[in-house]
Design a protein around this motif. Structure first.
Motif, PDB file in Angstrom:
ATOM      1  N   ARG A 385      70.023  31.085 -10.957  1.00  0.00           N
ATOM      2  CA  ARG A 385      68.951  30.452 -10.180  1.00  0.00           C
ATOM      3  C   ARG A 385      67.829  29.974 -11.098  1.00  0.00           C
ATOM      4  NH1 ARG A 385      67.204  26.955  -6.890  1.00  0.00           N
ATOM      5  NH2 ARG A 385      65.273  27.475  -5.786  1.00  0.00           N
ATOM      6  N   GLY A 386      67.545  30.748 -12.162  1.00  0.00           N
ATOM      7  CA  GLY A 386      66.552  30.314 -13.135  1.00  0.00           C
ATOM      8  C   GLY A 386      66.937  29.014 -13.799  1.00  0.00           C
ATOM      9  N   GLY A 387      68.220  28.861 -14.116  1.00  0.00           N
ATOM     10  CA  GLY A 387      68.703  27.612 -14.693  1.00  0.00           C
ATOM     11  C   GLY A 387      68.493  26.431 -13.761  1.00  0.00           C
ATOM     12  N   GLN A 388      68.732  26.654 -12.448  1.00  0.00           N
ATOM     13  CA  GLN A 388      68.483  25.577 -11.473  1.00  0.00           C
ATOM     14  C   GLN A 388      67.015  25.173 -11.462  1.00  0.00           C
ATOM     15  OE1 GLN A 388      69.888  27.029  -7.701  1.00  0.00           O
ATOM     16  NE2 GLN A 388      72.004  26.396  -8.062  1.00  0.00           N
ATOM     17  N   LEU A 389      66.143  26.164 -11.523  1.00  0.00           N
ATOM     18  CA  LEU A 389      64.700  25.882 -11.501  1.00  0.00           C
ATOM     19  C   LEU A 389      64.260  25.151 -12.767  1.00  0.00           C
ATOM     20  CD1 LEU A 389      63.506  29.281 -10.001  1.00  0.00           C
ATOM     21  CD2 LEU A 389      63.415  27.050  -8.884  1.00  0.00           C
ATOM     22  N   GLU A 393      62.404  21.353 -13.341  1.00  0.00           N
ATOM     23  CA  GLU A 393      61.119  21.360 -14.061  1.00  0.00           C
ATOM     24  C   GLU A 393      60.140  22.388 -13.496  1.00  0.00           C
ATOM     25  OE1 GLU A 393      60.488  19.756 -16.858  1.00  0.00           O
ATOM     26  OE2 GLU A 393      62.496  18.907 -16.826  1.00  0.00           O
ATOM     27  N   LYS A 394      60.641  23.435 -12.837  1.00  0.00           N
ATOM     28  CA  LYS A 394      59.787  24.518 -12.337  1.00  0.00           C
ATOM     29  C   LYS A 394      59.908  25.670 -13.343  1.00  0.00           C
ATOM     30  CE  LYS A 394      60.502  23.166  -7.520  1.00  0.00           C
ATOM     31  NZ  LYS A 394      61.066  23.544  -6.205  1.00  0.00           N
ATOM     32  N   LEU A 395      59.278  25.459 -14.500  1.00  0.00           N
ATOM     33  CA  LEU A 395      59.505  26.342 -15.629  1.00  0.00           C
ATOM     34  C   LEU A 395      58.922  27.740 -15.423  1.00  0.00           C
ATOM     35  CD1 LEU A 395      58.902  23.825 -18.561  1.00  0.00           C
ATOM     36  CD2 LEU A 395      60.993  24.310 -17.280  1.00  0.00           C
ATOM     37  N   LEU A 396      57.743  27.831 -14.822  1.00  0.00           N
ATOM     38  CA  LEU A 396      57.135  29.145 -14.606  1.00  0.00           C
ATOM     39  C   LEU A 396      57.962  29.978 -13.637  1.00  0.00           C
ATOM     40  CD1 LEU A 396      53.337  28.201 -14.427  1.00  0.00           C
ATOM     41  CD2 LEU A 396      54.561  29.321 -16.309  1.00  0.00           C
ATOM     42  N   LEU A 419      65.595  33.130 -21.566  1.00  0.00           N
ATOM     43  CA  LEU A 419      64.133  33.260 -21.602  1.00  0.00           C
ATOM     44  C   LEU A 419      63.582  32.777 -22.939  1.00  0.00           C
ATOM     45  CD1 LEU A 419      61.579  34.233 -20.197  1.00  0.00           C
ATOM     46  CD2 LEU A 419      62.012  36.523 -21.111  1.00  0.00           C
ATOM     47  N   THR A 420      64.239  33.146 -24.046  1.00  0.00           N
ATOM     48  CA  THR A 420      63.799  32.700 -25.377  1.00  0.00           C
ATOM     49  C   THR A 420      63.826  31.175 -25.480  1.00  0.00           C
ATOM     50  OG1 THR A 420      64.662  34.732 -26.367  1.00  0.00           O
ATOM     51  CG2 THR A 420      64.251  32.885 -27.852  1.00  0.00           C
ATOM     52  N   LYS A 421      64.922  30.579 -25.018  1.00  0.00           N
ATOM     53  CA  LYS A 421      65.064  29.135 -25.053  1.00  0.00           C
ATOM     54  C   LYS A 421      64.001  28.459 -24.195  1.00  0.00           C
ATOM     55  CE  LYS A 421      68.471  25.515 -24.082  1.00  0.00           C
ATOM     56  NZ  LYS A 421      69.834  25.244 -23.558  1.00  0.00           N
ATOM     57  N   LEU A 422      63.733  29.045 -23.011  1.00  0.00           N
ATOM     58  CA  LEU A 422      62.730  28.458 -22.114  1.00  0.00           C
ATOM     59  C   LEU A 422      61.340  28.536 -22.742  1.00  0.00           C
ATOM     60  CD1 LEU A 422      61.817  27.354 -19.363  1.00  0.00           C
ATOM     61  CD2 LEU A 422      61.713  29.710 -18.528  1.00  0.00           C
ATOM     62  N   ARG A 423      61.011  29.660 -23.368  1.00  0.00           N
ATOM     63  CA  ARG A 423      59.675  29.811 -23.966  1.00  0.00           C
ATOM     64  C   ARG A 423      59.475  28.837 -25.126  1.00  0.00           C
ATOM     65  NH1 ARG A 423      59.139  36.435 -23.690  1.00  0.00           N
ATOM     66  NH2 ARG A 423      58.237  36.487 -21.572  1.00  0.00           N
ATOM     67  N   LYS A 424      60.519  28.616 -25.923  1.00  0.00           N
ATOM     68  CA  LYS A 424      60.411  27.619 -26.996  1.00  0.00           C
ATOM     69  C   LYS A 424      60.147  26.238 -26.424  1.00  0.00           C
ATOM     70  CE  LYS A 424      63.308  29.921 -30.461  1.00  0.00           C
ATOM     71  NZ  LYS A 424      64.582  29.856 -31.232  1.00  0.00           N
ATOM     72  N   HIS A 425      60.875  25.956 -25.350  1.00  0.00           N
ATOM     73  CA  HIS A 425      60.694  24.661 -24.696  1.00  0.00           C
ATOM     74  C   HIS A 425      59.270  24.518 -24.146  1.00  0.00           C
ATOM     75  CE1 HIS A 425      61.595  21.068 -22.421  1.00  0.00           C
ATOM     76  NE2 HIS A 425      61.284  21.677 -21.272  1.00  0.00           N
TER      77      HIS A 425
END
Length: 450
Positions: A385-389, A393-396, A419-425
Motif C-alpha cells: 500500500r505504501g508503494g501505491q501511495l 505522490e503521497k510521500l508522507l 523507507l530508505t529509498k523513499l527518504r532519499k527521494h
C-alpha cells in the motif's frame, strides 16, 4: 420461571395439570405466586370446547405427570438447546446404525415424496441412477437413490435427469465420450442444475460440480456394490418387511459402546454440560468452561473453522466468490475468528483491496498478537500500500505505512529498503526545492538592485 410458557401449558392441559403441579411443586419457592389459587382454574383457549378438558388417554396423564415433576426444569429460563449440526455424516455401519430413509417405513404418497425431493435437492448433491437412453446430446438416467444431502426414498418416483455431452469426460480409448456408456449402466453423478418448477434435473460427471468436501468422490459408472449403505438397507427391508426397530437392533453400529460419543461429536453436541432433565446433572458443580457461553464459543470457533477450510479449498481452485462467501459466513458465526480474518484479508489483498486487507489483518493481530501469518501478511500489505501511495505522490502517507510495517517487524527488510529509498527521494526533492527557492530569491534581489 417462564410465566408465559407456564400459562400456555396450563391452558392446554387444563385443571389436571394444575392439580399435579400443586402437588409436585408446593414446596418450590419459584412457583409460589405463579400458580393460580385453588378454585381458579385457567381459562381454555378461545373456541376450545369443554370436552377438551377431559382425559383422553392414559398417555395424556403420563405426560401431565412428567411436566409436573420436571416443571422447575422445563419452565426455567436457563434451559438452552445445544450447538449446530454437521451438514452430513459419513455412512459407517461399524460406528452407528445406518438406516433406510424413514419414508421406507411410512405410507407417504408418491406425489408428496416427489414434492419433498425437489424441495430439498441442491446443486452439488450426489445422485445415483440407471441410464435409460443415450442421444447425441447426452444421456438420460432415472434416479435410484441419493449419495449425499437429504436422503429420501426415490427409487419408485421415476425421476429422470439429463447428463449433457459437455458434462461427460472423454475416455482415452473412445473418440465419442458417449460411446463408453450403455443403456442400463449404473451412474454416480453430481447435480449441476435443478429446475424446481418444471421438475427438471441436469447432472455432471466432472468432479468440479461437487462441493470441496465431496471432491474426492468418484463419478461415472459404478456397480451395485457401490450403492450407499442406506439404499442397501432399504432394499433389504423391501424384501423382509422388517420394522424400523428390527432394522435398528440388528445393525452392528447400534451395539457400538461409543455410539453416543461418536454421534455427539458429529452432531456438535457437548457431553460435559448437555441440556438434560436429569437432576443429577442439574446439581453438579460444573466449571465455568462447561457452561453454555464457553461451550457455545468453542462450538462457534469449530464451526467457523469448517467454513474457513471450505473457503481455502475454493480459493485454491480459483473460485474467489465462493471463498469470500465462506469467509464471511465464518465471521458471522465467530466475528473474532483469527483464521477467518487472515484468510479473508489474504483474499482482499489478492483482489487489490489493500485497505480492507489491512483492516482484517489488524483485527486478527489484535485478537492474537502471536499469530505469525497475520503479522507477516500485514507487513507485506502495508509495504504494498505504501508503494501505491508513492506512485500517487503521497510521500508522507507512504512513509507512515513503511514505518508501521517496521514497528510490527523491525527485521522486515522490504519495508526498511522501501523507507530508505523513499527518504532519499524526499531529501532529493527537498534539496531541489531549496535550490529553487534560493534561485528565486536571488532573482528578486537582482530586480530590486536594477
Amino acid at each position: 420461571m417462564d410465566r408465559e410458557l407456564l400459562r400456555q401449558a396450563l391452558n392446554h392441559h387444563g385443571p389436571a395439570l394444575l392439580s399435579l403441579l400443586r402437588a409436585e411443586q408446593h414446596d418450590n419457592p419459584d412457583f409460589r405466586g405463579l400458580l393460580p389459587p385453588p378454585g381458579a382454574a385457567p381459562e381454555p383457549p378461545r373456541g376450545a370446547p369443554p370436552a377438551a378438558w377431559k382425559e383422553r388417554a392414559s398417555i395424556d396423564t403420563e405426560i401431565k405427570r412428567f411436566i409436573a415433576k420436571k416443571a422447575d426444569l422445563l419452565f426455567a429460563h436457563s434451559w438452552k438447546p445445544n450447538g449446530p449440526i454437521e451438514d452430513s455424516i459419513e455412512e459407517n455401519e461399524e460406528c452407528y446404525a445406518v438406516m433406510p430413509p424413514l419414508e421406507r417405513f411410512l405410507e407417504v404418497p408418491r406425489e408428496e415424496r416427489r414434492e419433498l425431493f425437489f424441495r430439498d435437492i441442491e446443486r452439488g448433491d450426489i445422485v445415483i441412477g440407471r441410464i435409460t437412453s443415450i442421444r447425441e446430446f447426452g444421456f438420460f438416467m432415472v434416479l435410484i437413490c441419493l449419495g449425499s444431502g437429504v436422503i429420501r426414498e426415490i427409487a419408485d418416483l421415476e425421476i429422470t435427469a439429463l447428463c449433457p455431452v459437455r458434462d461427460v469426460p472423454p475416455q482415452s480409448n473412445h473418440g465419442d465420450p458417449l460411446s463408453y456408456y450403455q443403456t442400463g449402466d449404473l451412474i454416480r453423478a453430481a447435480l449441476k442444475d435443478v429446475d424446481r418448477y418444471h421438475e427438471k434435473l441436469a447432472v455432471s460427471l466432472y468432479s468440479s460440480a461437487l462441493p470441496p468436501r465431496l471432491s474426492s468422490t468418484k463419478l461415472g459408472v459404478i456397480t451395485s456394490e457401490d450403492f450407499p449403505l442406506h439404499y442397501k438397507r432399504s432394499l433389504e427391508v423391501a424384501n423382509t418387511g422388517e420394522t424400523f426397530e428390527e432394522v435398528l437392533h440388528r445393525s452392528p453400529g447400534f451395539a457400538n459402546p461409543s455410539l453416543v460419543e461418536y454421534l455427539a461429536e458429529k452432531l456438535g453436541l457437548s457431553e460435559s454440560n448437555p441440556p438434560s432433565l436429569l437432576r443429577s446433572l442439574q446439581i453438579k458443580n460444573f466449571s465455568e468452561e462447561d457452561f453454555a457461553p464457553a461451550l457455545r464459543k468453542k462450538q462457534s470457533a469449530s464451526w467457523a473453522l469448517k467454513c474457513v477450510k471450505a473457503g481455502v479449498d475454493y480459493f485454491k481452485v480459483g473460485r474467489h466468490v465462493e471463498a469470500m462467501n465462506e469467509y464471511n459466513k465464518a465471521l458471522e458465526i465467530d466475528p473474532q475468528n483469527v483464521e477467518a480474518l487472515v484468510a479473508r484479508g489474504a483474499l482482499y489483498a489478492t483482489k487489490g483491496s489493500l485497505n480492507k486487507a489491512i483492516g482484517d489483518f489488524e483485527v486478527a493481530l489484535e485478537n492474537c498478537p502471536t499469530h505469525r501469518n497475520a503479522r507477516k501478511y500485514l507487513c507485506q500489505t502495508l509495504v504494498e500500500r505504501g508503494g501505491q501511495l508513492e506512485e500517487e505522490e503521497k510521500l508522507l502517507n507512504a512513509e507512515s505505512y513503511y514505518k508501521k510495517a517496521l514497528s510490527l517487524d523491525e527485521t522486515f527488510q522490504e519495508a526498511e529498503e522501501a523507507l530508505t529509498k523513499l527518504r532519499k527521494h524526499m531529501q532529493g526533492e527537498t534539496s531541489c526545492q531549496r535550490r529553487e527557492t534560493e534561485s528565486k530569491e536571488n532573482r528578486n534581489k537582482c530586480r530590486k538592485i536594477a
